[in-house]
Design an enzyme around this catalytic site. Structure first.
Site, PDB file in Angstrom:
ATOM      1  N   GLU A  46       0.815  -1.216   0.000  1.00 14.87           N
ATOM      2  CA  GLU A  46       0.000   0.000   0.000  1.00 14.87           C
ATOM      3  C   GLU A  46       0.846   1.261   0.000  1.00 14.87           C
ATOM      4  O   GLU A  46       0.551   2.231  -0.698  1.00 14.87           O
ATOM      5  CB  GLU A  46      -0.957   0.010   1.206  1.00 14.87           C
ATOM      6  CG  GLU A  46      -2.076  -1.018   1.127  1.00 14.87           C
ATOM      7  CD  GLU A  46      -1.666  -2.420   1.535  1.00 14.87           C
ATOM      8  OE1 GLU A  46      -0.502  -2.616   1.945  1.00 14.87           O
ATOM      9  OE2 GLU A  46      -2.509  -3.331   1.440  1.00 14.87           O
TER      10      GLU A  46
ATOM     11  N   HIS B 108     -10.262  -4.668  10.189  1.00 15.91           N
ATOM     12  CA  HIS B 108     -10.770  -4.470   8.829  1.00 15.91           C
ATOM     13  C   HIS B 108     -12.118  -3.736   8.808  1.00 15.91           C
ATOM     14  O   HIS B 108     -12.821  -3.787   7.808  1.00 15.91           O
ATOM     15  CB  HIS B 108     -10.930  -5.810   8.118  1.00 15.91           C
ATOM     16  CG  HIS B 108      -9.635  -6.456   7.730  1.00 15.91           C
ATOM     17  ND1 HIS B 108      -8.687  -6.802   8.647  1.00 15.91           N
ATOM     18  CD2 HIS B 108      -9.129  -6.809   6.530  1.00 15.91           C
ATOM     19  CE1 HIS B 108      -7.660  -7.354   8.024  1.00 15.91           C
ATOM     20  NE2 HIS B 108      -7.899  -7.364   6.737  1.00 15.91           N
TER      21      HIS B 108
END
Lengths: 379, 335
Positions: free
Chosen positions: B60, B129
């Site tokens: 990322e 998450h």
């Protein structure tokens, strides 16, 4: 094997350490044979049992998820040998940092598989004793556990528990991760730290060739084990579907670590036979031919063939293991369904070691709210 | 005007902008062949090819940083981060680089990039998450943060974000992708930094954004139908810049407010909204500003626990009752 990629190319396939062919033939190796010279027929039978039971836990869990009994499951199908072979190389004092897919490693470490189901059912946050089993709780964030493993390994160094020559004292750490994780900064930083501190950690990469839908080519241009050279420690690629080779290679790597010689990267070359998790459908992005190709390299079938060839087991043995797996499956289904639901206020249980006044107030408010329903029902 | 889902509005807008401007390209994990974890980029790889729809390694910070570089030299990258949780791995590139390069480089280079990413709990994705960490970005000068709640706003604000010359964090929400609404034709961009009064009312102001702006509308309808309470809904749409005048104007009219948010209460977006109301409408307030937020715990994975932790429509109704009780205006037609 070829994998279609956007770039249209495939990295060269290097030699890998293999001690059992897919047909179950023993491949002699001057270097690795001594590492498994002590393995008896009993050991092979016991590893076979672990492989079969590991697969059965997995297939039952997938079925339970399909029936709505689990929220999610990450299947290990196809990776049994990489997990059992590496786990059987561990000593009791060695410490494991798993991903969320290391169910067969958990079994080998004595973790009750019902506890794996409980985690994925959402009943608790992982209830096995990580200290007692030396099997850390599952890490969900990709690759993060490699840094934790490195830190733990540095702790072992500080304790002086390496290089003493005492087999009951010297310890190592093994960190599991996948091919996708090797792209994460965390994993690369773990490599650097482990290398410069000479930490007693084995980086065990199960290269199952798929990170959800992204093939290996999206993560690397070189075979992953070769990355280790750039960080200054050895790397080795092993046939991840060969339990004996995984055992031998991991034994060697762990012993290097326990002896104070630092980290090793093991790349277990295998294949994710199932979906990434139960939320995924791999038929949308990969070819069935690939799956068929890897079926021929099944990690359990080759041990069975090896045992039959070498008269290490008879049909009664195989039937017995099958029966044991069936019994385990029945037990798992019943035990999973019997797991009690958590109480709503348990959300406040493990936010801080000492609950803050705010949280105590929130818990009290929720308790009062829940009690009001009971009072209403009682009326 | 067509009725379509939030997902479709995002998809169509991305596609239209890629057709309009060859400098627009997409990067992210699983966005090509897999068509995105939430299928926003469906079909775009086939249409535009791998040069403009780039599947990235699971890195990322890597692809966000690469987008910063591409944007500095004039491209208009639209990065998809699979969920806002994974943006934490790219935090340095977002907060220290995307947000600050324009200033640190003395205005020589701006960073016209978009980070599209969904937040939101309620999907049983567990604590790491399921977070709503847009606050981190809304807190950061140099970034813009938009959080559309309707398909029409999703389109208008995505157009605005792609065309904006500063970095924009474009917050989506897992629970909104399948919601439907009317979407105007054409390609008129929205205005970043403008809230909307999505329902007019006189008794109380509900302030919300993203998923909770939906909940606010539902609650307002229910309050009107069941109790004759007239609630006004302010949908923030943009968290930075924050449209304080619209919030204040509404509260000056209704004299009380409840702020709804999907994140944690302490130091949350609602705290900033409440402080803004205190600044701009203190003399008009008949009751303290209440906030409805999630329990201050890591979001559990178990469905029942997740429901217990997340803010619900019922929680909002309770907060509205408490607020109106405090000013003695609860019953129908009492004022």
């Amino acid at each position: 094997m070829t994998v279609e990629t956007a770039a249209g190319d495939t990295p060269p396939e290097p030699e890998l350490v293999q001690l059992l062919t897919p047909e179950g033939q023993r491949v002699p190796s001057e270097h690795y044979d001594p590492l498994i010279a002590d393995i008896t027929g009993d050991d092979v039978r016991s590893m076979y049992r672990d492989l079969v039971l590991g697969r059965r836990v997995d297939s039952e869990a997938v079925a339970l998820q399909r029936q709505g009994e689990l929220g999610l499951w990450a299947s290990l199908l196809g990776q049994e040998a990489a997990q059992v072979g590496s786990a059987r190389a561990l000593r009791p004092q060695d410490h494991v940092f798993p991903t969320y897919r290391e169910h067969a490693v958990a079994l080998c470490r004595g973790v009750d598989p019902v506890k794996l189901l409980a985690l994925f059912r959402g009943v608790d946050q992982g209830s096995w004793d990580a200290v007692e089993t030396h099997f850390h709780l599952y890490t969900i964030v990709i690759g993060a556990q490699t840094l934790h493993a490195t830190g733990y390994a540095m702790g072992i160094q500080r304790d002086g528990a390496i290089g003493t020559g005492d087999p009951d004292r010297d310890a190592a750490v093994i960190a599991y991760f996948g091919d996708g994780a090797t792209s994460q900064g965390d994993v690369n930083e773990a490599f650097i730290w482990a290398s410069v501190t000479n930490a007693p950690v084995v980086f065990f990469c199960q290269n199952n060739q798929w990170a959800i839908s992204e093939p290996l080519e999206r993560q690397t241009r070189v075979p992953l084990y070769r990355r280790a050279a750039g960080f200054g420690f050895p790397g080795v690629r092993v046939d991840g579907n060969d339990v004996l080779a995984c055992l031998a290679v991991t034994r060697e790597a762990l012993q290097r670590a326990r002896d104070g010689e630092g980290p090793t990267l093991v790349e277990a070359f295998t294949y994710r036979m199932g979906a990434h998790t139960t939320t995924d459908d791999p038929t949308r992005y990969r070819l069935n031919a690939e799956l068929e190709h890897w079926k021929l390299k099944d990690p359990i079938e080759r041990v069975k063939a090896f045992m039959v060839r070498g008269d290490l087991a008879d049909q009664a043995f195989f039937d017995g293991v099958e029966e044991e797996a069936d019994e385990l499956a029945v037990h798992l289904r019943a035990a999973c369904r019997a797991l009690p639901d958590p109480t709503p206020t348990s959300i406040f249980d493990h936010v801080y070691v000492e609950p803050t006044p705010d949280l105590v107030a929130q818990r009290e408010s929720m308790t009062a709210h829940l009690d009001s329903f009971e009072e209403e029902a009682a009326r | 005007m067509a009725v379509m889902s939030y997902r479709q509005a995002l998809h169509d807008t991305l596609r239209a902008e890629m057709l309009r401007d060859p400098d627009v390209f997409l990067m992210g994990e699983e966005i090509g062949r897999f068509e995105g974890s939430y299928k926003i980029t469906a079909g775009l790889l086939d249409e535009f090819g791998p040069k403009r729809v780039r599947d990235t390694p699971i890195a990322e910070e890597g692809f966000t940083g690469a987008a910063v570089g591409a944007a500095m030299l004039g491209l208009r990258p639209v990065v998809e981060i699979m969920t806002i949780n994974f943006s934490l791995l790219a935090l340095d590139q977002i907060v220290n680089h995307a947000a600050k390069i324009y200033g640190m480089f003395g205005g020589q280079r701006s960073v016209p990039m978009v980070i599209r990413t969904p937040g939101g709990g309620g999907q049983q994705l567990a604590a790491t998450h399921s977070q709503n960490v847009e606050l981190f970005y809304a807190f950061t000068p140099g970034l813009k943060v938009v959080a559309p709640s309707s398909p029409a706003d999703a389109k208008a604000l995505l157009l605005a974000s792609i065309r904006d010359n500063d970095p924009v964090l474009f917050l989506e929400n897992l629970a909104l992708y399948n919601t439907k609404g009317e979407v105007p034709d054409g390609d008129t961009a929205g205005e970043i930094g403008r809230a909307a009064v999505t329902r007019e009312g006189t008794d109380i102001t509900l302030v919300a954004y993203s998923r909770m702006a939906h909940v606010a509308l539902q609650v307002a309808e229910k309050l009107a139908a069941d109790e004759g309470i007239s609630a006004e809904v302010v949908d923030l749409r943009s968290l930075r810049p924050l449209d304080r005048p619209t919030i204040i104007e509404s509260v000056r009219k209704t004299s009380c407010a409840v702020v709804l948010e999907d994140d944690w209460l302490t130091y949350g977006i609602g705290a900033e909204v409440a402080a803004s109301i205190s600044d701009g409408a203190f003399d008009y307030l008949d009751a303290p500003v209440r906030r409805v937020a999630m329990a201050e715990v890591p979001l559990p994975y178990a469905k029942s626990l997740e429901v217990a932790a997340l803010p619900s429509a019922n929680d909002v109704v309770t907060a509205v009752h408490q607020t109106l009780d405090a000013v003695g205006r609860r019953s129908v037609g009492a004022h």
